[in-house]
Design a protein around this motif. Sequence first.
Motif, mmCIF file in Angstrom:
data_model
loop_
_atom_site.group_PDB
_atom_site.id
_atom_site.type_symbol
_atom_site.label_atom_id
_atom_site.label_comp_id
_atom_site.label_asym_id
_atom_site.label_seq_id
_atom_site.Cartn_x
_atom_site.Cartn_y
_atom_site.Cartn_z
ATOM 1 N N UNK A 48 0.930 -1.191 0.029
ATOM 2 C CA UNK A 48 0.094 0.043 0.133
ATOM 3 C C UNK A 48 0.767 1.159 0.091
ATOM 4 N N UNK A 49 0.887 2.072 -1.036
ATOM 5 C CA UNK A 49 1.677 3.013 -1.173
ATOM 6 C C UNK A 49 0.978 4.211 -0.612
ATOM 7 N N UNK A 50 1.291 4.983 0.491
ATOM 8 C CA UNK A 50 0.658 5.963 1.307
ATOM 9 C C UNK A 50 1.642 6.901 1.476
ATOM 10 N N UNK A 51 2.488 7.510 0.576
ATOM 11 C CA UNK A 51 3.557 8.307 0.733
ATOM 12 C C UNK A 51 3.397 9.694 -0.222
ATOM 13 N N UNK A 52 2.273 9.825 -0.785
ATOM 14 C CA UNK A 52 1.890 11.108 -1.616
ATOM 15 C C UNK A 52 1.867 12.414 -0.600
ATOM 16 N N UNK A 53 2.010 13.408 -1.441
ATOM 17 C CA UNK A 53 1.857 14.828 -0.677
ATOM 18 C C UNK A 53 0.327 15.139 -0.401
ATOM 19 N N UNK A 54 -0.413 14.594 -1.305
ATOM 20 C CA UNK A 54 -1.979 15.084 -1.195
ATOM 21 C C UNK A 54 -2.200 16.525 -1.216
ATOM 22 N N UNK A 55 -1.284 17.085 -2.096
ATOM 23 C CA UNK A 55 -1.434 18.626 -2.482
ATOM 24 C C UNK A 55 -2.771 19.202 -2.807
ATOM 25 N N UNK A 56 -3.438 18.551 -3.773
ATOM 26 C CA UNK A 56 -4.636 19.039 -4.062
ATOM 27 C C UNK A 56 -5.876 18.759 -3.224
ATOM 28 N N UNK A 57 -5.737 17.621 -2.469
ATOM 29 C CA UNK A 57 -6.576 17.189 -1.373
ATOM 30 C C UNK A 57 -6.580 17.970 -0.104
ATOM 31 N N UNK A 58 -5.079 18.320 0.206
ATOM 32 C CA UNK A 58 -4.820 19.239 1.386
ATOM 33 C C UNK A 58 -4.909 18.291 2.617
ATOM 34 N N UNK A 59 -5.147 17.165 2.711
ATOM 35 C CA UNK A 59 -5.028 16.046 3.791
ATOM 36 C C UNK A 59 -4.552 14.683 3.275
ATOM 37 N N UNK A 60 -4.098 13.987 3.995
ATOM 38 C CA UNK A 60 -3.548 12.524 3.810
ATOM 39 C C UNK A 60 -5.008 11.984 3.210
ATOM 40 N N UNK A 61 -5.110 11.415 1.865
ATOM 41 C CA UNK A 61 -6.257 10.848 1.321
ATOM 42 C C UNK A 61 -6.826 9.711 1.959
ATOM 43 N N UNK A 62 -5.755 8.922 2.564
ATOM 44 C CA UNK A 62 -6.005 7.501 3.016
ATOM 45 C C UNK A 62 -6.528 7.697 4.411
ATOM 46 N N UNK A 63 -6.340 8.949 4.893
ATOM 47 C CA UNK A 63 -6.943 8.803 6.348
ATOM 48 C C UNK A 63 -8.570 9.524 6.310
ATOM 49 N N UNK A 64 -8.906 10.124 5.027
ATOM 50 C CA UNK A 64 -10.191 10.219 5.089
ATOM 51 C C UNK A 64 -11.274 9.115 5.360
ATOM 52 N N UNK A 65 -12.552 9.432 5.835
ATOM 53 C CA UNK A 65 -13.360 8.422 6.147
ATOM 54 C C UNK A 65 -14.516 8.196 5.140
ATOM 55 N N UNK A 66 -14.565 6.758 5.353
ATOM 56 C CA UNK A 66 -15.837 6.176 4.413
ATOM 57 C C UNK A 66 -16.692 5.529 5.617
ATOM 58 N N UNK A 67 -18.069 5.795 5.769
ATOM 59 C CA UNK A 67 -18.769 5.163 6.915
ATOM 60 C C UNK A 67 -18.245 5.441 8.290
ATOM 61 N N UNK A 68 -17.434 6.666 8.420
ATOM 62 C CA UNK A 68 -16.811 6.549 9.727
ATOM 63 C C UNK A 68 -15.440 5.852 10.036
ATOM 64 N N UNK A 69 -14.985 5.187 8.722
ATOM 65 C CA UNK A 69 -13.718 4.485 9.091
ATOM 66 C C UNK A 69 -13.023 4.900 7.926
ATOM 67 N N UNK A 70 -11.576 5.295 8.421
ATOM 68 C CA UNK A 70 -10.466 5.689 7.344
ATOM 69 C C UNK A 70 -10.295 4.880 6.332
ATOM 70 N N UNK A 71 -10.211 5.427 5.070
ATOM 71 C CA UNK A 71 -10.099 4.451 3.664
ATOM 72 C C UNK A 71 -9.029 3.668 3.808
ATOM 73 N N UNK A 72 -7.813 3.898 4.575
ATOM 74 C CA UNK A 72 -6.580 3.092 4.799
ATOM 75 C C UNK A 72 -7.182 1.804 5.439
#
Length: 76
Positions: free
Chosen positions: A12-36
Amino acid sequence: LGLGRVRVGALILAAGLSRRMGAAKLTLQIDGTPILAHTIAAVQQARLPLLLVTGAHAPAIRAAAPGIAHVHAHAH
């Protein structure tokens, strides 16, 4: 990276800067749980050895994936 020999079935590659998103994408939540966490659960269900590569948002990614082996990739 000092890993020696590591058997990996999923990377799992979770090393990006997420410049456009402004936050680490994989920590964003779906149904209350981080995508990661959803991703890790799918890998664990498949019983694959897992390696998580962190980078720019390493502390947040590691917090969303406790107990998962990881490698920190230096972000430029």
